[in-house]
Design an enzyme around this catalytic site. Structure first.
Site, PDB file in Angstrom:
ATOM      1  N   ARG A 124     -10.390 -11.386   1.723  1.00  0.00           N
ATOM      2  CA  ARG A 124     -11.518 -12.557   1.421  1.00  0.00           C
ATOM      3  C   ARG A 124     -10.574 -13.831   1.476  1.00  0.00           C
ATOM      4  O   ARG A 124     -11.479 -14.940   1.593  1.00  0.00           O
ATOM      5  CB  ARG A 124     -11.748 -12.114  -0.117  1.00  0.00           C
ATOM      6  CG  ARG A 124     -10.688 -11.934  -1.092  1.00  0.00           C
ATOM      7  CD  ARG A 124     -10.844 -11.202  -2.308  1.00  0.00           C
ATOM      8  NE  ARG A 124     -10.959  -9.950  -1.950  1.00  0.00           N
ATOM      9  CZ  ARG A 124     -11.440  -8.933  -2.794  1.00  0.00           C
ATOM     10  NH1 ARG A 124     -11.712  -9.174  -4.087  1.00  0.00           N
ATOM     11  NH2 ARG A 124     -11.366  -7.508  -2.595  1.00  0.00           N
TER      12      ARG A 124
ATOM     13  N   LYS B  47       0.882  -1.209  -0.099  1.00  0.00           N
ATOM     14  CA  LYS B  47      -0.077   0.024  -0.197  1.00  0.00           C
ATOM     15  C   LYS B  47       0.887   1.386  -0.063  1.00  0.00           C
ATOM     16  O   LYS B  47       1.822   1.154   0.273  1.00  0.00           O
ATOM     17  CB  LYS B  47      -0.737   0.092   1.127  1.00  0.00           C
ATOM     18  CG  LYS B  47      -2.215  -1.082   1.252  1.00  0.00           C
ATOM     19  CD  LYS B  47      -2.761  -0.804   2.568  1.00  0.00           C
ATOM     20  CE  LYS B  47      -3.876  -1.847   2.863  1.00  0.00           C
ATOM     21  NZ  LYS B  47      -5.110  -1.595   1.831  1.00  0.00           N
TER      22      LYS B  47
HETATM   23  N1  BES Z   1      -7.910  -3.779   4.074  1.00  0.00           N
HETATM   24  C1  BES Z   1      -8.275  -3.386   2.959  1.00  0.00           C
HETATM   25  C2  BES Z   1      -9.398  -2.530   2.702  1.00  0.00           C
HETATM   26  C3  BES Z   1      -9.590  -1.214   3.259  1.00  0.00           C
HETATM   27  C4  BES Z   1      -9.241  -0.236   2.584  1.00  0.00           C
HETATM   28  C5  BES Z   1     -10.056  -1.143   4.537  1.00  0.00           C
HETATM   29  C6  BES Z   1      -9.520   1.172   3.210  1.00  0.00           C
HETATM   30  C7  BES Z   1     -10.375   0.286   5.180  1.00  0.00           C
HETATM   31  C8  BES Z   1      -9.843   1.370   4.383  1.00  0.00           C
HETATM   32  C9  BES Z   1      -8.341  -4.477   2.091  1.00  0.00           C
HETATM   33  O1  BES Z   1      -7.442  -5.728   2.402  1.00  0.00           O
HETATM   34  C10 BES Z   1      -7.841  -4.245   0.597  1.00  0.00           C
HETATM   35  O2  BES Z   1      -6.658  -3.641   0.597  1.00  0.00           O
HETATM   36  N2  BES Z   1      -8.427  -4.027  -0.576  1.00  0.00           N
HETATM   37  C11 BES Z   1      -8.084  -3.740  -1.396  1.00  0.00           C
HETATM   38  C12 BES Z   1      -8.646  -4.838  -2.538  1.00  0.00           C
HETATM   39  C13 BES Z   1      -8.161  -4.416  -4.109  1.00  0.00           C
HETATM   40  C14 BES Z   1      -6.665  -4.903  -4.073  1.00  0.00           C
HETATM   41  C15 BES Z   1      -8.985  -5.358  -4.971  1.00  0.00           C
HETATM   42  C16 BES Z   1      -8.735  -2.438  -1.852  1.00  0.00           C
HETATM   43  O3  BES Z   1     -10.139  -2.226  -1.421  1.00  0.00           O
HETATM   44  O4  BES Z   1      -7.989  -1.537  -2.517  1.00  0.00           O
HETATM   45 ZN    ZN Z   2      -5.408  -5.475   1.694  1.00  0.00          ZN
END
Ligand code: BES
Ligand code: ZN
Ligand code: ZN
Length: 490
Positions: free
Chosen positions: A347, A273
């Site tokens: 997931r 990230k």
């Molecule tokens: N934990 C994150 C989702 C999230 C984002 C929670 C912001 C709270 C605030 C999750 O694991 C994630 O990173 N999801 C990705 C999925 C994508 C790579 C398909 C996302 O939402 O960007």
């Molecule tokens: Zn994530």
């Protein structure tokens, strides 16, 4: 802090140093106050509210010098909803505590609403007071910790209301105690709360509440072939845990299973990230923490339900041992998954958790997860997204949402979305490409579900970016009030 319920006749008002009352917007006649306050004082307050230009915005607080105490009035909307009462009451008690008052009285009858009866109202008020006064300060020096209130008295005009109110206060406070237990876990930084420690905290809680618990460590998860949680965890030096709790009569069928995402830190892994805001990803275990809070409430309220809680807990880190984009993994259920993005990790471990839930033959399952950034884009921070395979389950959650103050909004989960997660090399892939990110994530989860089920995406609601009427900035404990209400309605 002590919350007491007394009637006007006991005239306990004298012992407090602040009095809180609600005034509905546009109300000129405050005659009802004469039961509680002196004629002189009521006239002064009335005069203020009838003066042109007096503040009349919802949740505004005004103070008046009283007969030995300070009177704080808070403005309620014209026909206050239960949520309006929650906000006004929580916000004002917190404000008054900040004014270094220690003993306050709340004129309970002045917080009237058309919704619900007296017990509902008192329960809601007691609940939000503890939520509003909550601070997360274990890492603060002593002199920077805020002093708590000593007593808060609910004053009733009618002595008959007092007994009913006492019970309601107890229930409300039990719920908020669990919400705050959840908030503590979510606010705790990841270095202090790796999966092993989260499991320890769950054990402690379970012991205190007479809940049975089984914790699967990495070796056991390997034996169970739980490839989802193992893949997510493999880049971290912190071992994963699968926490399974059970409350209720084991001879009866399982009424509800709750499954919560327990990613104690989500760096994104190799699909790392951006550093901006990454510190917030300590809250990626909010779903798991809510499941612990829900089990805790059920036990403390001795609800007549048989429930199972499952929290797959892992840390998602990049390293030489980490899983990679392009890897294909085998999930606990036997399905193969192509990992296209290691940041779509929730997931994967939830798929294993949901598969494990099937063992208990639950009548219905609800999972909670900070699953997608797309959910925050779609719905913001006000409402929880709900998706599922069973309209009855979803309806139950929606109804509980209206009553609890933790509202939900449904997104569709039509089969058409399945095409987006078909993989070229495996059965499915862990990202759904452009568009509908919250839905395709839920569609992925659906592949591991064999029972009536709903998924709650709490990415937007589990963390408050700024102070809200009865929440400080930080963890909200969302899900605990909602699903407790759902169980109690059953
Ligand atoms: N934990 C994150 C989702 C999230 C984002 C929670 C912001 C709270 C605030 C999750 O694991 C994630 O990173 N999801 C990705 C999925 C994508 C790579 C398909 C996302 O939402 O960007
Ligand atoms: Zn994530
Ligand atoms: Zn995540």
């Amino acid at each position: 802090m002590q919350i007491e319920c007394v009637s006007t006749k006991e005239s306990a008002i004298k012992e407090c140093d602040a009095i809180i009352l609600g005034v509905t917007e546009g109300k000129k006649d405050l005659g009802f106050l004469r039961d509680f306050l002196s004629e002189n004082l009521v006239k002064r307050i009335e005069k203020y509210f009838t003066r042109a230009g007096a503040p009349i915005r919802k949740n505004d607080i005004l103070s008046f010098d009283g007969d030995g105490q300070i009177i704080y009035t808070v403005v309620l909307s014209k026909e206050p909803s239960m949520e309006n009462i929650r906000q006004a009451c929580g916000h004002t008690v917190d404000f008054v505590c900040g004014q270094v008052h220690r003993n306050v009285a709340v004129l309970a009858d002045s917080f009237g609403t058309k919704e619900g009866n007296l017990t509902d109202r008192v329960e809601a008020m007691a609940e939000v007071i503890d939520l509003a006064l909550y601070r997360f300060d274990p890492f603060k020096p002593k002199d920077q910790k805020r002093k708590d209130l000593k007593t808060c008295q609910f004053i009733f005009r009618d002595g008959k209301d007092v007994t009913k109110a006492l019970k309601a206060v107890e229930i409300g406070r039990t719920v908020s105690e669990s919400v705050n237990f959840t908030r503590d876990l979510v606010n705790t930084p990841s270095n202090e709360l790796p999966p092993r420690v989260l499991a320890d905290r769950a054990s402690q809680m379970a012991k205190e509440c007479n809940i049975s618990i089984k914790i699967y460590d990495e070796k056991e998860l390997q034996k169970m072939k739980m490839g989802g949680i193992l893949a997510v965890s493999q880049g971290s030096v912190q071992e994963p845990r699968m926490i399974v709790l059970e409350y209720g009569d084991p001879k009866k069928p399982v009424d509800f299973a709750f499954v919560g995402k327990g990613v104690t830190f989500d760096s994104g892994g190799i699909s790392i990230k951006p550093s901006d805001g990454m510190e917030k990803m300590k809250y990626d275990m909010a779903g798991g923490a809510a499941v612990l809070g829900i089990l805790r409430t059920a036990a403390k309220l001795s609800l007549d339900v048989h429930i199972v809680g499952i929290v797959p807990a892992a840390e998602n880190m990049p390293s030489g041992a980490a899983y990679r984009p392009g890897d294909v993994i085998w999930m606990g259920s036997g399905k193969s998954v192509e990992v296209l993005n290691t940041d779509a990790e929730g997931r994967l471990l939830l798929g294993d958790g949901l598969f494990l839930a099937e063992r208990y033959k639950p009548k219905m399952v609800v999972d909670l997860a900070t699953l997608t950034g797309a959910c925050v884009v779609a719905l913001g921070t006000v409402v929880v997204a709900v998706l599922g395979n069973d309209p009855k389950v979803i309806l139950k959650i929606k109804e509980a949402g209206e009553l609890s103050g933790e509202r939900v909004w449904e997104l569709p989960l039509w089969d058409d979305y399945f095409d987006q997660i078909k993989s070229d090399v495996a059965e499915i892939k862990n990202v759904g490409g452009k568009g509908g990110g919250t839905i395709t994530a839920a569609m992925f989860l659906k592949q591991f579900v064999n029972y009536p089920w709903a998924h709650l995406d709490i990415a937007g609601t589990a963390w408050a970016e700024e102070k809200k009427p009865y929440f400080q900035k930080g963890a909200t404990g969302v899900g605990v009030r909602l699903l407790t209400k759902m169980m109690r309605k059953q």
